[in-house]
Design a protein around this motif. Structure first.
Motif, PDB file in Angstrom:
ATOM      1  N   GLU A  88     -22.480 -13.361 -13.291  1.00 15.71           N
ATOM      2  CA  GLU A  88     -23.087 -14.560 -12.270  1.00 15.71           C
ATOM      3  C   GLU A  88     -22.549 -14.451 -10.847  1.00 15.71           C
ATOM      4  O   GLU A  88     -21.406 -14.614 -10.644  1.00 15.71           O
ATOM      5  N   ILE A  89     -23.483 -14.508  -9.739  1.00 15.27           N
ATOM      6  CA  ILE A  89     -23.043 -14.273  -8.403  1.00 15.27           C
ATOM      7  C   ILE A  89     -23.139 -15.695  -8.016  1.00 15.27           C
ATOM      8  O   ILE A  89     -24.470 -16.232  -7.841  1.00 15.27           O
ATOM      9  N   GLY A  90     -22.193 -16.470  -7.607  1.00 11.58           N
ATOM     10  CA  GLY A  90     -22.510 -17.923  -7.089  1.00 11.58           C
ATOM     11  C   GLY A  90     -22.075 -18.901  -8.067  1.00 11.58           C
ATOM     12  O   GLY A  90     -22.941 -19.742  -8.634  1.00 11.58           O
ATOM     13  N   THR A  91     -20.808 -19.297  -8.412  1.00 14.28           N
ATOM     14  CA  THR A  91     -20.204 -19.917  -9.490  1.00 14.28           C
ATOM     15  C   THR A  91     -20.904 -21.427  -9.181  1.00 14.28           C
ATOM     16  O   THR A  91     -21.287 -22.163 -10.245  1.00 14.28           O
ATOM     17  N   GLY A  92     -20.721 -21.917  -8.038  1.00 13.69           N
ATOM     18  CA  GLY A  92     -20.925 -23.331  -7.868  1.00 13.69           C
ATOM     19  C   GLY A  92     -20.552 -24.013  -8.309  1.00 13.69           C
ATOM     20  O   GLY A  92     -19.233 -24.129  -8.759  1.00 13.69           O
ATOM     21  N   SER A  93     -21.092 -25.036  -9.054  1.00 16.05           N
ATOM     22  CA  SER A  93     -20.611 -26.275 -10.050  1.00 16.05           C
ATOM     23  C   SER A  93     -20.344 -25.627 -11.127  1.00 16.05           C
ATOM     24  O   SER A  93     -19.393 -26.490 -12.127  1.00 16.05           O
ATOM     25  N   GLY A  94     -20.510 -24.622 -11.809  1.00 15.53           N
ATOM     26  CA  GLY A  94     -20.327 -23.918 -12.774  1.00 15.53           C
ATOM     27  C   GLY A  94     -21.705 -24.251 -14.163  1.00 15.53           C
ATOM     28  O   GLY A  94     -21.562 -23.847 -15.069  1.00 15.53           O
ATOM     29  N   TYR A  95     -22.445 -25.072 -13.537  1.00  9.71           N
ATOM     30  CA  TYR A  95     -23.509 -25.673 -14.407  1.00  9.71           C
ATOM     31  C   TYR A  95     -24.372 -24.409 -15.031  1.00  9.71           C
ATOM     32  O   TYR A  95     -24.498 -24.132 -16.423  1.00  9.71           O
ATOM     33  N   GLN A  96     -24.714 -23.582 -14.459  1.00 11.84           N
ATOM     34  CA  GLN A  96     -25.394 -22.333 -14.807  1.00 11.84           C
ATOM     35  C   GLN A  96     -24.525 -21.594 -15.764  1.00 11.84           C
ATOM     36  O   GLN A  96     -24.923 -21.227 -16.832  1.00 11.84           O
ATOM     37  N   LEU A 103     -25.924 -20.303 -24.312  1.00 14.82           N
ATOM     38  CA  LEU A 103     -26.888 -19.347 -25.019  1.00 14.82           C
ATOM     39  C   LEU A 103     -26.176 -17.889 -25.583  1.00 14.82           C
ATOM     40  O   LEU A 103     -26.884 -17.019 -26.067  1.00 14.82           O
ATOM     41  N   GLY A 104     -24.851 -18.090 -25.775  1.00 10.33           N
ATOM     42  CA  GLY A 104     -23.940 -17.198 -26.339  1.00 10.33           C
ATOM     43  C   GLY A 104     -23.424 -16.070 -25.651  1.00 10.33           C
ATOM     44  O   GLY A 104     -22.811 -14.979 -26.015  1.00 10.33           O
ATOM     45  N   ALA A 105     -23.408 -15.913 -24.195  1.00 12.05           N
ATOM     46  CA  ALA A 105     -23.042 -14.961 -23.429  1.00 12.05           C
ATOM     47  C   ALA A 105     -21.574 -15.161 -23.160  1.00 12.05           C
ATOM     48  O   ALA A 105     -20.927 -16.208 -23.098  1.00 12.05           O
ATOM     49  N   GLN A 106     -21.094 -14.085 -22.817  1.00 12.35           N
ATOM     50  CA  GLN A 106     -19.643 -13.924 -22.232  1.00 12.35           C
ATOM     51  C   GLN A 106     -19.829 -13.613 -20.479  1.00 12.35           C
ATOM     52  O   GLN A 106     -20.480 -12.857 -20.203  1.00 12.35           O
ATOM     53  N   VAL A 107     -19.349 -14.629 -19.889  1.00  8.13           N
ATOM     54  CA  VAL A 107     -19.560 -14.834 -18.602  1.00  8.13           C
ATOM     55  C   VAL A 107     -18.473 -14.359 -17.661  1.00  8.13           C
ATOM     56  O   VAL A 107     -17.308 -14.934 -17.844  1.00  8.13           O
ATOM     57  N   TYR A 108     -18.763 -13.614 -16.473  1.00 12.22           N
ATOM     58  CA  TYR A 108     -17.965 -13.341 -15.634  1.00 12.22           C
ATOM     59  C   TYR A 108     -18.763 -13.945 -14.363  1.00 12.22           C
ATOM     60  O   TYR A 108     -19.889 -13.532 -14.016  1.00 12.22           O
ATOM     61  N   THR A 109     -17.819 -14.926 -13.411  1.00 10.78           N
ATOM     62  CA  THR A 109     -18.693 -15.693 -12.469  1.00 10.78           C
ATOM     63  C   THR A 109     -17.836 -15.383 -11.175  1.00 10.78           C
ATOM     64  O   THR A 109     -16.641 -15.664 -11.106  1.00 10.78           O
ATOM     65  N   ILE A 110     -18.251 -15.236  -9.934  1.00 10.48           N
ATOM     66  CA  ILE A 110     -17.864 -15.106  -8.929  1.00 10.48           C
ATOM     67  C   ILE A 110     -18.457 -15.903  -7.834  1.00 10.48           C
ATOM     68  O   ILE A 110     -19.452 -16.149  -7.691  1.00 10.48           O
ATOM     69  N   GLU A 111     -17.239 -16.569  -7.132  1.00 12.23           N
ATOM     70  CA  GLU A 111     -17.899 -17.521  -6.047  1.00 12.23           C
ATOM     71  C   GLU A 111     -16.905 -17.253  -4.634  1.00 12.23           C
ATOM     72  O   GLU A 111     -15.831 -16.682  -4.519  1.00 12.23           O
ATOM     73  N   TYR A 112     -17.710 -17.194  -3.534  1.00 12.31           N
ATOM     74  CA  TYR A 112     -17.368 -16.802  -2.186  1.00 12.31           C
ATOM     75  C   TYR A 112     -16.213 -18.091  -1.818  1.00 12.31           C
ATOM     76  O   TYR A 112     -15.325 -17.632  -0.953  1.00 12.31           O
ATOM     77  N   GLN A 113     -16.749 -19.463  -2.046  1.00 13.64           N
ATOM     78  CA  GLN A 113     -16.129 -20.282  -1.270  1.00 13.64           C
ATOM     79  C   GLN A 113     -14.813 -20.609  -2.331  1.00 13.64           C
ATOM     80  O   GLN A 113     -14.983 -21.229  -3.453  1.00 13.64           O
ATOM     81  N   LYS A 114     -13.468 -20.708  -1.361  1.00 15.10           N
ATOM     82  CA  LYS A 114     -12.501 -21.046  -2.437  1.00 15.10           C
ATOM     83  C   LYS A 114     -12.164 -22.290  -3.039  1.00 15.10           C
ATOM     84  O   LYS A 114     -11.883 -22.377  -4.197  1.00 15.10           O
TER      85      LYS A 114
END
Ligand code: SAM
Length: 217
Positions: A88-96, A103-114
């Motif tokens: 996922e590009i854009g972790t934000g709040s983490g809701y998505q 849904l059963g996925a293994q998630v890698y998520t990256i966020e620009y804002q520290k």
């Protein structure tokens, strides 16, 4: 953060799920995930009353938690299967990210804002969601852990970043909003072979801009 999930919250969530279904979301798995996840946990207390409206809301740093319809639409387009490795590009709040994990996925998520990265990488595990969190420019993907079954971009891109197509498995799906800063068309790109991409175009959406090398400068 108010971490109580009351009958009232559950009732509001059911009404939201009904609305999403009336708006055309058909995936029972996606609707169930939205029914399961308390969206108000992701809101600041001043905005709690708005958590079950079908709207995007501010999460700080000029960023937003996406509208529930948008989260549902993108999740449905991804055709998530249990065990899928998703970037996922854009972790934000983490809701998505949490919806993808339900849904059963293994998630890698990256966020620009520290600030958002630091906040969400502590917050999501406190709810029991164990994603792999990264801080950086997701317009370049995350080569170290590639290839991915699916990639979802949750910010509006000016172009489809090449790195994201390269980091998809053959048979993999990239869901990305592409357009100008005001509105973007939702695209689903399926990597049929190493060299062939099938492109499907869906409705217009309005995301905050994807920043970085292959985003808006
Ligand atoms: N998926 C998020 C959620 O569920 O709350 C919504 C995210 S918000 C609409 C878009 C996010 O993308 C923002 O947090 C923004 O900082 C982030 N972003 C923008 N450009 C980025 C980039 N190049 N790499 C990673 N994240 C980026």
């Amino acid at each position: 953060m108010a971490l109580t999930d009351s009958y009232r919250h559950k009732g509001m969530r059911k009404a939201l799920v009904r609305l999403l279904s009336e708006k055309g979301i058909q995936s029972t798995e996606v609707l169930k995930a939205i029914d399961t996840l308390p969206r108000h946990f992701f809101f600041e207390s001043a905005l709690l009353e708005h958590a079950y409206e079908d709207k995007a809301f501010p999460i700080g740093e000029g960023q937003t938690i996406s509208q529930p319809y948008t989260v549902a639409f993108q999740s449905q387009l991804l055709q998530v299967k249990p065990g899928d490795k998703i970037l996922e590009i854009g972790t934000g709040s983490g809701y998505q990210a949490a919806i993808l994990m339900l849904l059963g996925a293994q998630v890698y998520t990256i966020e620009y804002q520290k600030v958002l990265f630091e906040r969400t990488r502590k917050f999501l595990p406190s709810l029991g969601f164990k994603a792999n969190f990264f801080q950086g420019d997701g317009s370049l993907g995350l080569a170290k852990y590639a290839p991915y079954d699916k990639i979802i971009v949750t910010a509006g891109a000016p172009v489809v970043p090449k790195a994201l197509l390269q980091q998809l498995k053959v048979g993999g799906i990239l869901v990305i909003p592409v357009g100008d800063k005001k509105k973007q068309q939702m695209l689903r790109l399926t990597k049929k072979t190493e060299k062939t991409i099938e492109k499907e175009v869906f409705d217009n959406f309005a995301f905050v801009p994807l920043l970085g090398t292959d985003g808006w400068k």
